[in-house]
Design an enzyme around this catalytic site. Structure first.
Site, PDB file in Angstrom:
ATOM      1  N   LYS A  17      -8.344  16.779 -14.532  1.00 45.48           N
ATOM      2  CA  LYS A  17      -9.436  17.649 -14.949  1.00 45.48           C
ATOM      3  C   LYS A  17     -10.758  16.947 -14.629  1.00 45.48           C
ATOM      4  O   LYS A  17     -10.798  15.722 -14.497  1.00 45.48           O
ATOM      5  CB  LYS A  17      -9.326  17.902 -16.458  1.00 45.48           C
ATOM      6  CG  LYS A  17      -9.957  19.162 -16.937  1.00 45.48           C
ATOM      7  CD  LYS A  17      -9.002  20.344 -16.980  1.00 45.48           C
ATOM      8  CE  LYS A  17      -9.730  21.556 -17.526  1.00 45.48           C
ATOM      9  NZ  LYS A  17      -8.894  22.722 -17.668  1.00 45.48           N
TER      10      LYS A  17
ATOM     11  N   GLN B 242     -15.088  34.401 -20.191  1.00 39.64           N
ATOM     12  CA  GLN B 242     -14.250  34.845 -19.066  1.00 39.64           C
ATOM     13  C   GLN B 242     -12.853  35.260 -19.546  1.00 39.64           C
ATOM     14  O   GLN B 242     -12.385  36.363 -19.266  1.00 39.64           O
ATOM     15  CB  GLN B 242     -14.126  33.726 -18.023  1.00 39.64           C
ATOM     16  CG  GLN B 242     -15.479  33.305 -17.456  1.00 39.64           C
ATOM     17  CD  GLN B 242     -15.391  32.138 -16.472  1.00 39.64           C
ATOM     18  OE1 GLN B 242     -15.791  32.280 -15.340  1.00 39.64           O
ATOM     19  NE2 GLN B 242     -14.908  30.985 -16.882  1.00 39.64           N
ATOM     20  N   VAL B 243     -12.166  34.375 -20.269  1.00 40.83           N
ATOM     21  CA  VAL B 243     -10.793  34.678 -20.690  1.00 40.83           C
ATOM     22  C   VAL B 243     -10.786  35.574 -21.925  1.00 40.83           C
ATOM     23  O   VAL B 243     -10.044  36.558 -21.987  1.00 40.83           O
ATOM     24  CB  VAL B 243     -10.003  33.380 -21.005  1.00 40.83           C
ATOM     25  CG1 VAL B 243      -8.579  33.719 -21.429  1.00 40.83           C
ATOM     26  CG2 VAL B 243      -9.980  32.446 -19.807  1.00 40.83           C
ATOM     27  N   GLY B 244     -11.620  35.229 -22.908  1.00 42.24           N
ATOM     28  CA  GLY B 244     -11.596  35.953 -24.184  1.00 42.24           C
ATOM     29  C   GLY B 244     -11.867  37.438 -24.016  1.00 42.24           C
ATOM     30  O   GLY B 244     -11.213  38.273 -24.642  1.00 42.24           O
TER      31      GLY B 244
HETATM   32  N1  NAI Z   1     -10.804  30.121 -17.301  1.00 46.75           N
HETATM   33  C1  NAI Z   1      -9.499  29.908 -17.290  1.00 46.75           C
HETATM   34  O1  NAI Z   1      -8.758  30.470 -16.471  1.00 46.75           O
HETATM   35  C2  NAI Z   1      -8.874  28.998 -18.305  1.00 46.75           C
HETATM   36  C3  NAI Z   1      -9.564  28.625 -19.450  1.00 46.75           C
HETATM   37  N2  NAI Z   1      -8.931  27.867 -20.406  1.00 46.75           N
HETATM   38  C4  NAI Z   1      -9.639  27.478 -21.595  1.00 46.75           C
HETATM   39  O2  NAI Z   1      -9.998  28.655 -22.319  1.00 46.75           O
HETATM   40  C5  NAI Z   1     -11.258  28.455 -22.960  1.00 46.75           C
HETATM   41  C6  NAI Z   1     -12.230  29.529 -22.502  1.00 46.75           C
HETATM   42  O3  NAI Z   1     -12.395  29.440 -21.102  1.00 46.75           O
HETATM   43  P1  NAI Z   1     -13.353  30.442 -20.313  1.00 46.75           P
HETATM   44  O4  NAI Z   1     -13.200  31.796 -20.873  1.00 46.75           O
HETATM   45  O5  NAI Z   1     -13.121  30.183 -18.885  1.00 46.75           O
HETATM   46  O6  NAI Z   1     -14.762  29.853 -20.717  1.00 46.75           O
HETATM   47  P2  NAI Z   1     -16.146  30.633 -20.904  1.00 46.75           P
HETATM   48  O7  NAI Z   1     -17.195  29.587 -20.972  1.00 46.75           O
HETATM   49  O8  NAI Z   1     -16.275  31.754 -19.952  1.00 46.75           O
HETATM   50  O9  NAI Z   1     -15.933  31.285 -22.345  1.00 46.75           O
HETATM   51  C7  NAI Z   1     -15.980  30.544 -23.527  1.00 46.75           C
HETATM   52  C8  NAI Z   1     -16.803  31.359 -24.511  1.00 46.75           C
HETATM   53  O10 NAI Z   1     -16.784  30.706 -25.764  1.00 46.75           O
HETATM   54  C9  NAI Z   1     -18.096  30.726 -26.297  1.00 46.75           C
HETATM   55  N3  NAI Z   1     -18.197  29.637 -27.268  1.00 46.75           N
HETATM   56  C10 NAI Z   1     -18.381  28.321 -27.065  1.00 46.75           C
HETATM   57  N4  NAI Z   1     -18.392  27.658 -28.235  1.00 46.75           N
HETATM   58  C11 NAI Z   1     -18.189  28.591 -29.194  1.00 46.75           C
HETATM   59  C12 NAI Z   1     -18.083  28.535 -30.600  1.00 46.75           C
HETATM   60  N5  NAI Z   1     -18.192  27.396 -31.274  1.00 46.75           N
HETATM   61  N6  NAI Z   1     -17.848  29.693 -31.282  1.00 46.75           N
HETATM   62  C13 NAI Z   1     -17.734  30.860 -30.617  1.00 46.75           C
HETATM   63  N7  NAI Z   1     -17.825  30.977 -29.284  1.00 46.75           N
HETATM   64  C14 NAI Z   1     -18.059  29.855 -28.581  1.00 46.75           C
HETATM   65  C15 NAI Z   1     -19.007  30.629 -25.099  1.00 46.75           C
HETATM   66  O11 NAI Z   1     -20.294  31.103 -25.362  1.00 46.75           O
HETATM   67  C16 NAI Z   1     -18.273  31.493 -24.088  1.00 46.75           C
HETATM   68  O12 NAI Z   1     -18.647  32.849 -24.160  1.00 46.75           O
HETATM   69  C17 NAI Z   1     -11.696  27.027 -22.618  1.00 46.75           C
HETATM   70  O13 NAI Z   1     -11.220  26.160 -23.628  1.00 46.75           O
HETATM   71  C18 NAI Z   1     -10.937  26.736 -21.323  1.00 46.75           C
HETATM   72  O14 NAI Z   1     -10.732  25.363 -21.123  1.00 46.75           O
HETATM   73  C19 NAI Z   1      -7.627  27.500 -20.293  1.00 46.75           C
HETATM   74  C20 NAI Z   1      -6.917  27.845 -19.198  1.00 46.75           C
HETATM   75  C21 NAI Z   1      -7.506  28.536 -18.066  1.00 46.75           C
HETATM   76  O1  AKG Z   2      -7.760  27.911 -14.820  1.00 47.79           O
HETATM   77  C1  AKG Z   2      -8.060  27.123 -13.932  1.00 47.79           C
HETATM   78  O2  AKG Z   2      -9.081  27.222 -13.263  1.00 47.79           O
HETATM   79  C2  AKG Z   2      -7.145  26.020 -13.578  1.00 47.79           C
HETATM   80  C3  AKG Z   2      -6.300  25.584 -14.700  1.00 47.79           C
HETATM   81  C4  AKG Z   2      -7.012  24.824 -15.753  1.00 47.79           C
HETATM   82  O3  AKG Z   2      -7.918  24.076 -15.528  1.00 47.79           O
HETATM   83  C5  AKG Z   2      -6.558  25.013 -17.126  1.00 47.79           C
HETATM   84  O4  AKG Z   2      -5.514  25.645 -17.319  1.00 47.79           O
HETATM   85  O5  AKG Z   2      -7.219  24.530 -18.048  1.00 47.79           O
END
Ligand code: NAI
Ligand code: AKG
Length: 351
Positions: A80, A188-190
């Site tokens: 990572k 993004q994911v949520g």
């Molecule tokens: N993007 C992906 O495909 C993957 C993401 N993840 C994990 O999932 C999580 C979310 O990833 P993404 O959606 O890509 O990130 P993102 O940055 O798009 O979304 C995260 C959201 O959480 C919010 N946030 C941050 N701290 C907060 C808090 N204390 N309370 C409430 N909301 C808060 C942010 O403002 C943001 O909207 C991360 O932990 C990431 O490592 C895991 C596997 C793959």
């Molecule tokens: O989701 C990705 O971009 C790659 C995988 C990853 O970093 C994760 O699963 O946390």
């Protein structure tokens, strides 16, 4: 600040610091284990308060990737990257060009992808400087058509499948109609997860530190907005952490009432021992590195080829893995994380 004696070191193979004076890049790449293949894992950008926080985060995230890829049956190791900086104000083309050069300097031992704070645009900049970057191109979508390389819809789909399995196991319910779900973080994911749940008839509560993200979920999906603190204590069926790690801790545990915790965030447990507390509280915990593997599966398929249908089927395999973990945990009287760790370690050959 020591690396080798760091409490999260866990035998990492390589930890590299990168600095570029011109762009202001300060980043760390951690490679935990490459027994099964090159280390693949996303690049997070976050305004860490200090270098120690960044190091701790990257070590924990990178270790998690080794376990995640092994559980998802992928020929990949765990790694990572973290960039120390604010994703809302600190991004520049030069910064991500420098990060691309940093990734390239490892000659493919580490392959990067998006994570919290980075997305397709940043991957495209880095891909101009290194071929060891995933998620910068275009792909065939599950439901036909073409989509960009963002892995988060695949992560969200895997979490959605995992929630269905957890609901069946813990609540003995086959469908999600009327299921109450609290989502922490609708980025993004949520947000993508929220859409799947809404389509399946679930009722949603959401929180985020970015108001616009909350508004989008309220306006587009009819979710109810709650404050950052109130998300833990809601009387819901599922708590889905989709923001940052460490959010299951001694304080939040007191408030949490949901019988299921199943979400995308990496490293949800502040401390491994909390898994025992969750069992004592009657809470079924879906280990984060098992349920959130959709993104890494997506990235792997992008690099190795394979149709959208094959990708979808592989992501749906997360459901079988979780079912196996839940059943074994119950039969053996162990936590779900202990069972998941063991399964992964058998596959990647941890000593
Ligand atoms: N993007 C992906 O495909 C993957 C993401 N993840 C994990 O999932 C999580 C979310 O990833 P993404 O959606 O890509 O990130 P993102 O940055 O798009 O979304 C995260 C959201 O959480 C919010 N946030 C941050 N701290 C907060 C808090 N204390 N309370 C409430 N909301 C808060 C942010 O403002 C943001 O909207 C991360 O932990 C990431 O490592 C895991 C596997 C793959
Ligand atoms: O989701 C990705 O971009 C790659 C995988 C990853 O970093 C994760 O699963 O946390």
């Amino acid at each position: 600040m020591s690396v080798f004696s760091h409490v999260e070191f866990d035998g990492h193979e390589q930890v590299v610091y990168g600095h570029d004076k011109a762009s202001g890049l300060k980043a760390i790449i951690a490679i935990h284990n490459t027994n099964l293949g090159p280390a693949l894992g996303g690049c997070r950008m976050w305004p860490y308060a200090n270098d120690e926080q960044a190091l701790r985060d990257v070590l924990r995230l990178s270790r998690g990737m080794t376990y995640k890829s092994a559980l998802a049956n992928l020929p990949l190791g765990g790694g990572k990257a973290v960039i120390i900086g604010d994703p809302h104000t600190g991004k520049s083309e030069a910064l991500f060009q420098a990060m691309g050069d940093f990734v390239d300097s490892l000659c493919g031992r580490y392959i990067t992808a998006a994570d919290s704070g980075t997305g397709v645009a940043e991957m495209q900049i880095m891909a101009e400087r290194s071929r060891h970057v995933a998620g910068a191109g275009q792909r065939e979508a599950f439901d036909g058509g073409i989509r960009n390389g963002d892995p988060s819809p695949s992560t969200a789909y895997g979490v959605f499948i995992g929630i269905q399995v957890a609901v069946k196991h813990r609540l003995r319910r086959d469908d999600l109609r009327g299921l109450k779900v609290a989502i922490q973080g609708v980025g993004q994911v949520g947000f993508s997860l929220a859409r799947h749940l809404k389509e399946a008839g679930a009722e949603l509560w959401v929180t985020d530190i970015v108001d616009a993200n909350v508004r989008r979920a309220v306006e587009q999906l009819g979710a109810k907005a709650v404050s950052q603190n109130d998300i833990y204590g809601l009387d819901v069926d599922v708590f889905a952490p989709c923001a940052m790690g460490g959010i299951i801790n001694l304080q939040t545990l007191e408030a949490l009432r949901a019988p299921i915790i199943a979400g995308a965030a990496n490293n949800q447990l502040a401390d491994a021992q909390l898994a025992e507390e969750l069992v004592r509280n009657g809470c079924l915990y879906a280990p984060d590195y098992a349920i959130n593997a959709g993104g890494i599966i997506d990235v792997y398929f992008e690099r190795s080829g394979g149709s959208a249908a094959e990708l979808k089927a592989h992501i749906e395999g997360i459901g079988n893995t979780l079912r196996q973990i839940f059943v074994r945990a119950e039969q053996e009287g162990r936590t779900t994380t202990a069972v998941a760790d063991r399964l992964a370690e058998e596959r990647f050959g941890a000593k």
